[in-house]
Design a protein around this motif. Structure first.
Motif, PDB file in Angstrom:
ATOM      1  N   SER A  62       3.037  73.762 -17.895  1.00 30.75           N
ATOM      2  CA  SER A  62       4.391  74.064 -17.438  1.00 30.75           C
ATOM      3  C   SER A  62       4.644  73.431 -16.069  1.00 30.75           C
ATOM      4  CB  SER A  62       4.636  75.572 -17.380  1.00 30.75           C
ATOM      5  OG  SER A  62       3.859  76.178 -16.367  1.00 30.75           O
ATOM      6  N   SER A  64       4.661  69.891 -14.715  1.00 31.91           N
ATOM      7  CA  SER A  64       4.708  68.567 -15.343  1.00 31.91           C
ATOM      8  C   SER A  64       3.668  67.608 -14.783  1.00 31.91           C
ATOM      9  CB  SER A  64       6.103  67.973 -15.169  1.00 31.91           C
ATOM     10  OG  SER A  64       7.085  68.844 -15.683  1.00 31.91           O
ATOM     11  N   GLU A  65       3.382  67.723 -13.513  1.00 31.91           N
ATOM     12  CA  GLU A  65       2.375  66.870 -12.869  1.00 31.91           C
ATOM     13  C   GLU A  65       1.024  66.990 -13.580  1.00 31.91           C
ATOM     14  OE1 GLU A  65      -0.007  67.179  -8.624  1.00 31.91           O
ATOM     15  OE2 GLU A  65       2.126  67.623  -8.648  1.00 31.91           O
ATOM     16  N   ALA A  67       0.531  67.288 -16.714  1.00 32.19           N
ATOM     17  CA  ALA A  67       0.505  66.479 -17.934  1.00 32.19           C
ATOM     18  C   ALA A  67      -0.090  65.110 -17.627  1.00 32.19           C
ATOM     19  CB  ALA A  67       1.907  66.347 -18.511  1.00 32.19           C
ATOM     20  N   TYR A  68       0.335  64.511 -16.524  1.00 34.57           N
ATOM     21  CA  TYR A  68      -0.226  63.225 -16.121  1.00 34.57           C
ATOM     22  C   TYR A  68      -1.721  63.358 -15.832  1.00 34.57           C
ATOM     23  CZ  TYR A  68       4.498  61.330 -15.502  1.00 34.57           C
ATOM     24  OH  TYR A  68       5.783  60.883 -15.705  1.00 34.57           O
ATOM     25  N   HIS A 107      10.005  72.767 -18.650  1.00 37.39           N
ATOM     26  CA  HIS A 107       8.938  71.856 -18.215  1.00 37.39           C
ATOM     27  C   HIS A 107       7.872  71.712 -19.295  1.00 37.39           C
ATOM     28  CE1 HIS A 107      10.358  71.054 -14.231  1.00 37.39           C
ATOM     29  NE2 HIS A 107      10.290  72.311 -13.830  1.00 37.39           N
ATOM     30  N   GLU A 111       9.417  68.568 -21.077  1.00 41.52           N
ATOM     31  CA  GLU A 111       8.985  67.513 -20.152  1.00 41.52           C
ATOM     32  C   GLU A 111       7.534  67.098 -20.383  1.00 41.52           C
ATOM     33  OE1 GLU A 111       9.481  66.441 -15.409  1.00 41.52           O
ATOM     34  OE2 GLU A 111      10.025  68.412 -16.152  1.00 41.52           O
ATOM     35  N   SER A 112       6.618  68.057 -20.381  1.00 41.76           N
ATOM     36  CA  SER A 112       5.214  67.700 -20.560  1.00 41.76           C
ATOM     37  C   SER A 112       4.956  67.107 -21.938  1.00 41.76           C
ATOM     38  CB  SER A 112       4.315  68.922 -20.322  1.00 41.76           C
ATOM     39  OG  SER A 112       4.214  69.202 -18.935  1.00 41.76           O
ATOM     40  N   ILE A 115       6.064  63.505 -21.741  1.00 41.61           N
ATOM     41  CA  ILE A 115       5.125  62.707 -20.945  1.00 41.61           C
ATOM     42  C   ILE A 115       3.874  62.385 -21.759  1.00 41.61           C
ATOM     43  CG2 ILE A 115       3.555  62.777 -18.949  1.00 41.61           C
ATOM     44  CD1 ILE A 115       5.769  64.504 -17.549  1.00 41.61           C
TER      45      ILE A 115
END
Length: 252
Positions: A62, A64-65, A67-68, A107, A111-112, A115
């Protein structure tokens, strides 16, 4: 060695899907927030399927950072299948919904997932035998009252994945992109959606599948060339279908 990545693997559909893929001898990378539950799952798999390698990644998608960070931390592994199962729901009117919870849901669910899907496609779209399976919902094809925002996130998942499938096909890519759309399933979903500590499906929900049944349906989708695996909301039968949303090919 090739690996299957499953997010949201600490419980429910993700947990049972990990067991189902392990039964086929697939090496696993399991990701979720709760490391203790992941350790328990790894122990269970190792006990029953000692030849299966299980890698744990504890992460909160949750944010998003993360996920990277998750994807970048898997560069040493060769990935065959990526299953974006992590997600949660919310039952409340739009006027009354908790916006902090909604923000986290957006998120995670959108978003994730985007990504991780994009990074996987970027690296593996032309690798033979690769699959991306995104878990949507029956609520990704029908708007359910009192769950409007949740359904909107799943409409995104369904449209994104169906569109990606068209795109990969038009490019002659080797990867398949597929979407699983469960109906009511006996998991922790209701507890998180309703913000309650306990929820009993029996006697409360008229019809539902178990998480193990849904993992079986996911395997049916995995084994098939159809793009959509969806539970019929009226009959509760599982159906394998071609893309459902209308798609207009780009003229550019």
């Amino acid at each position: 060695m090739k690996y299957t990545v499953i997010t949201g693997a600490s419980s429910g559909i993700g947990y049972e899907t990990a067991l189902a893929f392990a039964a086929r001898g697939k090496n696993l990378i399991i990701a979720a927030r709760r490391k203790e539950q992941l350790e328990e799952l790894k122990s269970e798999i190792t006990r029953v399927y000692p030849d299966v390698d299980v890698v744990i990644r504890a992460t909160d998608l949750s944010v998003s950072e993360n996920a990277y960070k998750l994807y970048e931390g898997l560069q040493e592994f060769q990935i065959e299948t990526w299953i974006n199962n992590a997600g949660f729901g919310n039952f409340a009117s739009v006027a009354q919904q908790d916006l902090d919870k909604i923000s986290a849901m957006l998120h995670l669910n959108i978003e994730s997932l985007t990504i991780l899907s994009s990074l996987f496609v970027r690296d593996y779209s032309n690798v033979e035998g690769t699959q991306l399976i995104n878990v949507s919902s029956g609520g990704g094809y029908t708007i359910v009252g009192n769950a409007i925002t949740y359904c909107a996130t799943k409409f995104y998942v369904s449209a994104f994945t169906e569109g990606l499938s068209h795109e990969l096909s038009s490019q002659g890519a080797l990867m398949q992109a597929k979407v699983l759309a469960p109906a009511a399933t006996e998991t922790e979903f209701a507890k998180r959606s309703l913000d309650v500590s306990e929820f009993e499906y029996h006697g409360t929900v008229p019809r539902f599948h178990t998480a193990k049944e849904m993992a079986g349906f996911l395997l049916d989708l995995y084994d098939n060339d159809h793009v959509v695996g969806i539970v019929n909301g009226l009959t509760y039968e599982f159906e394998l279908r071609d893309p459902i949303y209308h798609y207009v090919a780009s003229t550019r």
